[in-house]
Write a protein that holds these residues in place. Structure first.
Motif, PDB file in Angstrom:
ATOM      1  N   GLN A   1      37.087  -2.815  67.260  1.00  0.00           N
ATOM      2  CA  GLN A   1      38.327  -2.607  66.509  1.00  0.00           C
ATOM      3  C   GLN A   1      39.571  -3.225  67.134  1.00  0.00           C
ATOM      4  O   GLN A   1      40.683  -2.942  66.703  1.00  0.00           O
ATOM      5  N   THR A   2      39.391  -4.074  68.167  1.00  0.00           N
ATOM      6  CA  THR A   2      40.520  -4.854  68.700  1.00  0.00           C
ATOM      7  C   THR A   2      39.997  -6.248  69.057  1.00  0.00           C
ATOM      8  O   THR A   2      38.784  -6.476  69.062  1.00  0.00           O
ATOM      9  N   GLN A   3      40.911  -7.154  69.382  1.00  0.00           N
ATOM     10  CA  GLN A   3      40.510  -8.474  69.884  1.00  0.00           C
ATOM     11  C   GLN A   3      40.708  -8.586  71.390  1.00  0.00           C
ATOM     12  O   GLN A   3      40.817  -9.672  71.926  1.00  0.00           O
ATOM     13  N   LEU A   4      40.784  -7.465  72.082  1.00  0.00           N
ATOM     14  CA  LEU A   4      40.947  -7.522  73.541  1.00  0.00           C
ATOM     15  C   LEU A   4      39.773  -8.262  74.162  1.00  0.00           C
ATOM     16  O   LEU A   4      38.642  -8.150  73.700  1.00  0.00           O
ATOM     17  N   SER A   5      40.062  -9.002  75.234  1.00  0.00           N
ATOM     18  CA  SER A   5      38.993  -9.679  75.969  1.00  0.00           C
ATOM     19  C   SER A   5      38.210  -8.634  76.757  1.00  0.00           C
ATOM     20  O   SER A   5      38.716  -7.529  76.997  1.00  0.00           O
ATOM     21  N   PRO A   6      36.986  -8.978  77.203  1.00  0.00           N
ATOM     22  CA  PRO A   6      36.233  -8.022  78.039  1.00  0.00           C
ATOM     23  C   PRO A   6      37.036  -7.520  79.248  1.00  0.00           C
ATOM     24  O   PRO A   6      37.007  -6.334  79.559  1.00  0.00           O
ATOM     25  N   GLU A   7      37.793  -8.417  79.898  1.00  0.00           N
ATOM     26  CA  GLU A   7      38.590  -8.006  81.064  1.00  0.00           C
ATOM     27  C   GLU A   7      39.637  -6.968  80.653  1.00  0.00           C
ATOM     28  O   GLU A   7      39.840  -5.968  81.333  1.00  0.00           O
ATOM     29  N   ASP A   8      40.300  -7.219  79.519  1.00  0.00           N
ATOM     30  CA  ASP A   8      41.334  -6.286  79.058  1.00  0.00           C
ATOM     31  C   ASP A   8      40.731  -4.967  78.580  1.00  0.00           C
ATOM     32  O   ASP A   8      41.326  -3.904  78.751  1.00  0.00           O
ATOM     33  N   MET A   9      39.544  -5.031  77.964  1.00  0.00           N
ATOM     34  CA  MET A   9      38.876  -3.791  77.546  1.00  0.00           C
ATOM     35  C   MET A   9      38.549  -2.943  78.771  1.00  0.00           C
ATOM     36  O   MET A   9      38.758  -1.731  78.775  1.00  0.00           O
ATOM     37  N   GLU A  10      38.035  -3.595  79.798  1.00  0.00           N
ATOM     38  CA  GLU A  10      37.669  -2.909  81.036  1.00  0.00           C
ATOM     39  C   GLU A  10      38.905  -2.259  81.653  1.00  0.00           C
ATOM     40  O   GLU A  10      38.875  -1.103  82.073  1.00  0.00           O
ATOM     41  N   ALA A  11      40.001  -3.016  81.691  1.00  0.00           N
ATOM     42  CA  ALA A  11      41.250  -2.497  82.264  1.00  0.00           C
ATOM     43  C   ALA A  11      41.759  -1.295  81.464  1.00  0.00           C
ATOM     44  O   ALA A  11      42.187  -0.287  82.029  1.00  0.00           O
ATOM     45  N   CYS A  12      41.681  -1.392  80.157  1.00  0.00           N
ATOM     46  CA  CYS A  12      42.161  -0.310  79.282  1.00  0.00           C
ATOM     47  C   CYS A  12      41.341   0.962  79.498  1.00  0.00           C
ATOM     48  O   CYS A  12      41.887   2.057  79.660  1.00  0.00           O
ATOM     49  N   VAL A  13      40.026   0.804  79.531  1.00  0.00           N
ATOM     50  CA  VAL A  13      39.128   1.958  79.682  1.00  0.00           C
ATOM     51  C   VAL A  13      39.321   2.625  81.046  1.00  0.00           C
ATOM     52  O   VAL A  13      39.230   3.843  81.174  1.00  0.00           O
ATOM     53  N   SER A  14      39.626   1.821  82.067  1.00  0.00           N
ATOM     54  CA  SER A  14      39.777   2.415  83.404  1.00  0.00           C
ATOM     55  C   SER A  14      41.229   2.811  83.699  1.00  0.00           C
ATOM     56  O   SER A  14      41.585   3.076  84.837  1.00  0.00           O
ATOM     57  N   GLY A  15      42.076   2.820  82.661  1.00  0.00           N
ATOM     58  CA  GLY A  15      43.434   3.343  82.821  1.00  0.00           C
ATOM     59  C   GLY A  15      44.407   2.417  83.521  1.00  0.00           C
ATOM     60  O   GLY A  15      45.431   2.846  84.041  1.00  0.00           O
ATOM     61  N   GLN A  16      44.099   1.116  83.570  1.00  0.00           N
ATOM     62  CA  GLN A  16      44.980   0.172  84.270  1.00  0.00           C
ATOM     63  C   GLN A  16      45.986  -0.509  83.335  1.00  0.00           C
ATOM     64  O   GLN A  16      46.666  -1.439  83.737  1.00  0.00           O
ATOM     65  N   THR A  17      46.047  -0.064  82.083  1.00  0.00           N
ATOM     66  CA  THR A  17      46.990  -0.675  81.140  1.00  0.00           C
ATOM     67  C   THR A  17      48.003   0.375  80.687  1.00  0.00           C
ATOM     68  O   THR A  17      47.738   1.569  80.792  1.00  0.00           O
ATOM     69  N   LYS A  18      49.128  -0.116  80.183  1.00  0.00           N
ATOM     70  CA  LYS A  18      50.160   0.806  79.692  1.00  0.00           C
ATOM     71  C   LYS A  18      49.702   1.469  78.395  1.00  0.00           C
ATOM     72  O   LYS A  18      50.177   2.523  78.019  1.00  0.00           O
ATOM     73  N   TYR A  19      48.784   0.802  77.688  1.00  0.00           N
ATOM     74  CA  TYR A  19      48.349   1.328  76.392  1.00  0.00           C
ATOM     75  C   TYR A  19      47.000   2.038  76.521  1.00  0.00           C
ATOM     76  O   TYR A  19      46.177   1.696  77.360  1.00  0.00           O
ATOM     77  N   SER A  20      46.806   3.034  75.669  1.00  0.00           N
ATOM     78  CA  SER A  20      45.535   3.759  75.634  1.00  0.00           C
ATOM     79  C   SER A  20      44.577   3.029  74.688  1.00  0.00           C
ATOM     80  O   SER A  20      44.969   2.077  74.007  1.00  0.00           O
ATOM     81  N   VAL A  21      43.348   3.505  74.624  1.00  0.00           N
ATOM     82  CA  VAL A  21      42.355   2.942  73.696  1.00  0.00           C
ATOM     83  C   VAL A  21      42.870   3.060  72.259  1.00  0.00           C
ATOM     84  O   VAL A  21      42.863   2.088  71.496  1.00  0.00           O
ATOM     85  N   ALA A  22      43.360   4.239  71.890  1.00  0.00           N
ATOM     86  CA  ALA A  22      43.862   4.444  70.524  1.00  0.00           C
ATOM     87  C   ALA A  22      45.071   3.551  70.242  1.00  0.00           C
ATOM     88  O   ALA A  22      45.190   2.978  69.157  1.00  0.00           O
ATOM     89  N   ASP A  23      45.968   3.404  71.239  1.00  0.00           N
ATOM     90  CA  ASP A  23      47.138   2.512  71.073  1.00  0.00           C
ATOM     91  C   ASP A  23      46.680   1.095  70.769  1.00  0.00           C
ATOM     92  O   ASP A  23      47.219   0.427  69.883  1.00  0.00           O
ATOM     93  N   ALA A  24      45.703   0.620  71.538  1.00  0.00           N
ATOM     94  CA  ALA A  24      45.213  -0.754  71.373  1.00  0.00           C
ATOM     95  C   ALA A  24      44.658  -0.960  69.966  1.00  0.00           C
ATOM     96  O   ALA A  24      44.934  -1.971  69.310  1.00  0.00           O
ATOM     97  N   ILE A  25      43.900   0.018  69.492  1.00  0.00           N
ATOM     98  CA  ILE A  25      43.285  -0.094  68.165  1.00  0.00           C
ATOM     99  C   ILE A  25      44.352  -0.050  67.072  1.00  0.00           C
ATOM    100  O   ILE A  25      44.345  -0.857  66.148  1.00  0.00           O
ATOM    101  N   HIS A  26      45.320   0.867  67.212  1.00  0.00           N
ATOM    102  CA  HIS A  26      46.381   0.965  66.198  1.00  0.00           C
ATOM    103  C   HIS A  26      47.261  -0.279  66.183  1.00  0.00           C
ATOM    104  O   HIS A  26      47.616  -0.778  65.123  1.00  0.00           O
ATOM    105  N   SER A  27      47.616  -0.796  67.358  1.00  0.00           N
ATOM    106  CA  SER A  27      48.521  -1.950  67.363  1.00  0.00           C
ATOM    107  C   SER A  27      47.803  -3.193  66.856  1.00  0.00           C
ATOM    108  O   SER A  27      48.397  -4.020  66.173  1.00  0.00           O
TER     109      SER A  27
END
Length: 197
Positions: A118-144
């Motif tokens: 449900q997003t176009q995040l790259s594998p690296e960005d998905m990994e970062a998001c899941v491990s809490g290293q991004t400002k956005y949450s999983v739901a934020d990424a999907i909504h935006s």
């Protein structure tokens, strides 16, 4: 009356993308239509390439060691992206892989699967998001991604210059997927016809 939960996934519209003057690859549109409470968005369209499916399978397997994950279509040295039979065989294999995965409750709880679908995040960005290293949450990424996808198509130049913007990797807005039920039913009806031997 309680409605039966469903998840429809279609892998369709293979397109050749040029990486540079020497290398090309094929990506596929992944269309999701669901009423499942597991999903943040009830419909979505993204584009993914084979190597991203490989990454997803490896990550899901490492998180669910006891589950026997379905296989991806094999990566053959004879694969020819200009051969429609090869491309369609791979497309069908990728769709079957996702259909099986989406039936497993444990795998459905993996955030990487949702970011992949449900997003176009790259594998690296998905990994970062899941491990809490991004400002956005999983739901934020999907909504935006969904709101970007509805408003305007994102051009290639936009993608190249906005490498640090998590959602700038989108290429799927050309699908014309709107909120109308027509596009959903057309997409679902069209799928059996494309699965010729």
């Amino acid at each position: 009356m309680h409605l039966q939960e469903f998840v429809t996934v279609l892998v369709r519209d293979p397109r050749i993308q040029k990486e540079d003057s020497w290398h090309s690859y094929i990506d596929y549109e992944i269309f999701i239509h669901t009423n499942s409470i597991c999903f943040t968005r009830k419909t979505s369209c993204v584009r993914r390439r084979y190597r991203e499916f490989v990454w997803l399978r490896q990550r899901l397997q490492s998180n669910a060691v006891l589950i026997q994950l379905p296989d991806l279509p094999s990566k053959t040295p004879f694969f020819n992206m200009n051969n429609p039979n090869h491309v369609d065989h791979r497309r069908q294999g990728l769709q079957e892989f996702l259909e099986k995965i989406l039936q497993d409750v444990l795998l459905l709880s993996d955030s990487r699967l949702h970011l992949f679908l449900q997003t176009q995040l790259s594998p690296e960005d998905m990994e970062a998001c899941v491990s809490g290293q991004t400002k956005y949450s999983v739901a934020d990424a999907i909504h935006s991604f969904a709101s970007l996808n509805r408003r305007f198509p994102i051009e290639d130049e936009e993608r190249k210059k906005g490498k640090n913007d998590a959602d700038s990797d989108s290429e799927s807005s050309s699908s014309g997927l709107g909120p109308s039920d027509d596009s959903i039913s057309c997409g679902c009806k069209a799928s059996p016809a494309s699965e010729e031997p």
